[in-house]
Design an enzyme around this catalytic site. Structure first.
Site, PDB file in Angstrom:
ATOM      1  N   ASP A   1       0.854  -1.184   0.000  1.00 14.86           N
ATOM      2  CA  ASP A   1       0.000   0.000   0.000  1.00 14.86           C
ATOM      3  C   ASP A   1       0.891   1.235   0.000  1.00 14.86           C
ATOM      4  O   ASP A   1       1.694   1.426   0.893  1.00 14.86           O
ATOM      5  CB  ASP A   1      -0.870  -0.033   1.264  1.00 14.86           C
ATOM      6  N   MET A   2       0.762   2.028  -1.004  1.00 12.42           N
ATOM      7  CA  MET A   2       1.602   3.221  -1.099  1.00 12.42           C
ATOM      8  C   MET A   2       1.146   4.291  -0.107  1.00 12.42           C
ATOM      9  O   MET A   2      -0.048   4.541   0.018  1.00 12.42           O
ATOM     10  CB  MET A   2       1.533   3.832  -2.497  1.00 12.42           C
TER      11      MET A   2
ATOM     12  N   TYR B   1      -0.084   9.971  -4.327  1.00 10.21           N
ATOM     13  CA  TYR B   1      -0.032  11.098  -5.254  1.00 10.21           C
ATOM     14  C   TYR B   1       1.068  12.089  -4.858  1.00 10.21           C
ATOM     15  O   TYR B   1       1.746  12.663  -5.715  1.00 10.21           O
ATOM     16  CB  TYR B   1      -1.374  11.832  -5.309  1.00 10.21           C
TER      17      TYR B   1
ATOM     18  N   ASP C   1      -3.088   2.454  -6.061  1.00  8.49           N
ATOM     19  CA  ASP C   1      -1.870   2.428  -5.234  1.00  8.49           C
ATOM     20  C   ASP C   1      -1.792   1.217  -4.304  1.00  8.49           C
ATOM     21  O   ASP C   1      -1.119   1.260  -3.294  1.00  8.49           O
ATOM     22  CB  ASP C   1      -1.786   3.716  -4.412  1.00  8.49           C
ATOM     23  N   GLU C   2      -2.486   0.169  -4.649  1.00  4.79           N
ATOM     24  CA  GLU C   2      -2.455  -1.028  -3.803  1.00  4.79           C
ATOM     25  C   GLU C   2      -2.272  -2.278  -4.645  1.00  4.79           C
ATOM     26  O   GLU C   2      -2.930  -2.432  -5.678  1.00  4.79           O
ATOM     27  CB  GLU C   2      -3.782  -1.188  -3.064  1.00  4.79           C
TER      28      GLU C   2
END
Length: 611
Positions: free
Chosen positions: A18-19, A23, A120-121
């Site tokens: 998970d980022m 953004y 983003d996952e």
DNA sequence: ACGGGTTATACG
DNA sequence: TCGTATAAC
């Protein structure tokens, strides 16, 4: 020889990546001077400084939160760097972040099976990698590693992200079945940013016992609230008291059994090998005074959205060889003088045909249709507060396909599995709602009966079967053209079996007065429209068990089957009818009053390997 | 009448 | 199926 199955299905090693403030990180990578500074990404900025959609950790220290306005963030954190999301076509353009997400996925994909869960996952199945490690590392060392990992959340494994790994070894696994994705997801949120959390199987039971149900994925909303309010369930552990029947009673069979299972750590959710999104969508809201009140302004925005969508699906086609089959339009609307704040505007969908203007026309029609439904017979003012369109039902093009234009230009993909004689067959692949035909018509019907009926229908309608080829694997299809070439076509299909078109053709010839009527296949009628023939034409290498007869045509010429004889450079020398026909396949003549209820199809040309 | 724009899934 | 609702980020 027994098949080697070294890995029991219940012992997967799954990571959820998970980022953190993704953004923001993308912007900081783009402009390194932003690194270390309190940073947030905002969408638009004219109203109250725009809305924050991502907040870096430096800014979070000041209390800056997502969902704040830019102005507010600036008050709390005067030094904050507010980076605007790019705007294109009057709307936010998220491509930068989408592409960055793809970058991450493709890197992770080198480590194991990946499932792109969001922009983003990513879920990552590390079972193979873990097994490799287990087999190559002495047990004592492994124990040490495990101990270390448990003591501290390992930092900075990936520059981009905090990483969670859920690791369990078969020998550590006691009674708990696969529960991996859910746990991985759960734990990745536990230590942020830039940390990873490892969850050994031994800790799972305790973890769940005290875990608030609301923390579980899917239980964060109404369902979770209902569990608390209606059943008094506050932790996942509390769920254990309830019988499967009780839960089904409250929430339906599906959800009930799902709840029962997850409380016991049972979840069959495997990491699916999928690196690309299942659909593409874009939209825009028009809050308050910006609401759209004229058809013209709606059309304008629909066109902008379609422009973006068209570009995105086109690049998906170019880069990933995937085609979307369905176009859907959603809107939110209100009626003037109607106290109900937000009456629902129906969403509508239709077959998706490529090309910006085609998509725009189709979307406008969808809107018109929705608006009619929305207004009914009332003649009152309306306003649109949000518009969105989506392209869905995406399928892979068979390997080795390319545009027929390229094919005709001689840019044929290099031969891989097949290298035999180059005889080309035209194939038609069903898309989107043509799937109706298969499920409604074919699966319930004996194949042979179906084919005969189709053939006789064709014959009784004085239709000349122009061409058919047996396509790849599971789907069979044919294109039936009327005598009046170029004016109308009927597309039919059937599930592929071993029966060749040869059989069908014979059936057609001898059963022209067969009793089976077209009324048995009302769904086929819906698909009779030349416009269904999509210009998305492909060239593919497939395997076709041609007998050399099935491509016979009876109106003087064939094309498709004899493509081997067509030198792309001398296309101009082809008979005029053929040229015209090819043209029409690319640009079918417009017919004003056709309803577009049928589907698109994709045509392929396949070289046939001669026996 | 909204943080905005996307994605995915379950339900009927 | 399609269309709607819910959930997530």
């Amino acid at each position: 020889m027994p098949i080697a199955r070294p890995e029991p299905q219940n012992a997967r090693v799954i990571a959820h990546v998970d980022m953190d403030c993704f953004y923001v990180q993308v912007e900081q990578r783009k402009n390194p001077e932003l690194r270390g500074l309190p940073t947030a990404v905002v969408q638009y900025n004219s109203w109250k400084g725009g809305g924050l959609i991502a907040v870096g950790y430096e800014a979070r220290k000041f209390g800056v939160k997502r969902s704040m306005r830019g102005d507010e963030a600036k008050r709390i954190c005067p030094n904050i760097q507010l980076i605007q999301v790019p705007v294109a076509r009057g709307k936010a353009d998220l491509n930068l972040y989408r592409n960055a997400g793809s970058e991450v996925v493709s890197i992770l994909a080198t480590k194991g099976r990946c499932e792109r869960a969001s922009i983003d996952e990513v879920y990552l199945d590390l079972t193979d990698a873990a097994e490799m490690m287990l087999s190559e590392t002495p047990p004592e060392v492994l124990e040490e590693i495990d101990e270390e990992v448990l003591k501290s959340h390992v930092l900075g494994l990936h520059v981009f992200s905090s990483i969670l790994k859920l690791i369990s070894h078969p020998e550590y696994d006691l009674g708990l079945l696969f529960f991996r994705k859910m746990l991985a997801k759960l734990a990745s949120a536990m230590h942020k940013p830039a940390q990873q959390t490892v969850v050994p199987s031994s800790s799972v039971k305790d973890l769940l016992a005290s875990l608030p149900v609301k923390k579980m994925k899917q239980l964060g909303g109404k369902l979770g609230s209902s569990l608390q309010i209606d059943l008094g369930v506050n932790t996942v552990g509390d769920l254990l008291q309830f019988s499967q029947e009780k839960l089904q009673e409250h929430y339906g069979v599906n959800t009930g059994t799902w709840l029962w299972n997850i409380s016991r750590g049972i979840s069959g959710d495997a990491v699916v090998d999928r690196l690309l999104p299942k659909s593409h969508g874009c939209g825009k809201t028009f809050p308050g005074p910006q609401a759209l009140k004229t058809i013209a302004s709606v059309e304008n925005w629909v066109n902008q959205l379609c422009d973006e969508l068209s570009e995105r699906i086109q690049s998906d086609l170019d880069q990933n060889r995937r085609i979307a089959h369905t176009l859907t339009l959603h809107a939110r609307a209100f009626k003037e003088n109607d106290m109900e704040p937000h009456r629902k505007f129906p969403s509508k969908s239709c077959p998706l045909r490529y090309g910006t203007s085609k998509i725009q026309e189709a979307a406008v029609k969808l809107f018109d249709s929705g608006l009619r439904d929305f207004l009914g017979s009332q003649h009152i003012g309306w306003g649109i507060t949000s518009l969105s369109i989506a392209a869905s039902k995406i399928s892979d093009l068979p390997q080795g396909t390319c545009s027929i234009l390229k094919f005709l230009q001689g840019k044929i993909p290099s031969s891989t599995s097949l290298s035999g004689a180059g005889e080309f067959h035209k194939e038609s692949f069903p898309l989107s709602s043509t799937d109706d035909v298969q499920s409604k018509g074919c699966t319930v019907m004996d194949q042979e009966v179906k084919q005969k009926a189709l053939a006789s229908e064709a014959a009784s309608n004085d239709i000349d079967i122009k061409f058919q080829a047996k396509p790849l694997k599971r789907i069979g299809s044919m294109v039936v053209k009327t005598k009046d070439v170029g004016k109308s076509s009927i597309l039919k299909f059937f599930q592929s079996s071993n029966s060749s078109f040869h059989t069908m053709n014979q059936a057609c010839e001898r059963s022209s007065l067969d009793q089976a009527s077209s009324s048995s296949f009302p769904e086929c009628e819906e698909h009779s429209d030349l416009e269904q023939i999509d210009e998305q034409v492909g060239f593919s290498e497939g395997h076709i068990d041609s007998d050399g007869h099935h491509n016979q045509t009876r109106n003087g010429y064939t094309w498709g089957i004899n493509m081997e004889n067509i030198d792309p450079s001398v296309l101009d020398e082809l008979p005029m009818e053929i040229q015209r026909e090819i043209q029409e396949w690319f640009h079918p003549p417009k017919r004003a009053n056709t309803t577009r209820r049928g589907s698109s199809i994709v045509h392929y040309f396949s070289p046939v390997k001669k026996g």
